[in-house]
Scaffold this active site. Structure first.
Site, PDB file in Angstrom:
ATOM      1  N   GLY A  87     -15.461   3.006   3.586  1.00 25.86           N
ATOM      2  CA  GLY A  87     -13.948   3.638   3.231  1.00 25.86           C
ATOM      3  C   GLY A  87     -13.341   3.104   1.826  1.00 25.86           C
ATOM      4  O   GLY A  87     -12.023   3.294   1.772  1.00 25.86           O
TER       5      GLY A  87
ATOM      6  N   ASP B 287       0.782  -1.056   0.179  1.00 24.27           N
ATOM      7  CA  ASP B 287      -0.108   0.238   0.062  1.00 24.27           C
ATOM      8  C   ASP B 287       0.795   1.152   0.011  1.00 24.27           C
ATOM      9  O   ASP B 287       1.810   1.366   0.706  1.00 24.27           O
ATOM     10  CB  ASP B 287      -0.937  -0.139   1.171  1.00 24.27           C
TER      11      ASP B 287
ATOM     12  N   HIS C 207     -10.550  -5.185  -3.354  1.00 24.21           N
ATOM     13  CA  HIS C 207      -9.158  -5.297  -2.963  1.00 24.21           C
ATOM     14  C   HIS C 207      -9.026  -5.907  -1.508  1.00 24.21           C
ATOM     15  O   HIS C 207     -10.018  -5.276  -0.701  1.00 24.21           O
ATOM     16  CB  HIS C 207      -8.240  -4.137  -3.128  1.00 24.21           C
TER      17      HIS C 207
END
Ligand code: 5GP
Ligand code: ZN
Length: 114
Positions: A93, A30, A100
């Site tokens: 969110g 990330d 994913h």
């Protein structure tokens, strides 16, 4: 899908730090990590959200979860534990509309998540 960020990352058109790749999944770190270990797994197939899965995707989702566990163990998270998180839609969110899974570890997590 042409204009999807994660389709482009999975295809190598946008650079990322690869964790794993095969013909069905791509995993990468990330860009804005929320824990010492924080990577994402995406199916190469463009599926916007959890609610867009069909019955035919059952094996894909099962294998995604198994892959999350395998990669988390390979990252040394088996003993400490880790979190597997899929945000579904904006209210939860989700900011990128390509399914994913987040795998987070290396620190303590609270419950409920808030
Ligand atoms: P969501 O909020 O949709 O559940 O998660 C999207 C995640 O993708 C966020 O944690 C965000 O930091 C990450 N992300 C967004 N853009 C990029 C990017 O261009 N590269 C990488 N590696 N991660 C990204
Ligand atoms: Zn996509």
């Amino acid at each position: 899908m042409a204009d999807c960020l994660f389709c482009k990352i999975a295809a190598g058109e946008i650079p990322s730090r690869q964790v794993f790749a095969d013909d069905r999944f791509y995993a990468f770190e990330d860009i804005n990590p929320q824990a010492p270990t924080h990577f994402l797994i995406v199916p190469r197939k463009h599926i916007p959200t959890l609610d867009d899965l069909s019955r035919d995707d059952g094996a894909l989702v099962g294998d995604l979860v198994l892959l999350a566990s395998k990669l988390a163990r390979e990252k040394g998270l088996a003993e400490s534990g880790y979190r597997l998180n899929i945000n579904c839609k904006e209210g939860a969110g989700q900011t990128v509309l390509h399914l994913h899974a987040h795998i987070l570890g290396g620190r303590e997590f609270r419950w409920p998540p808030g």
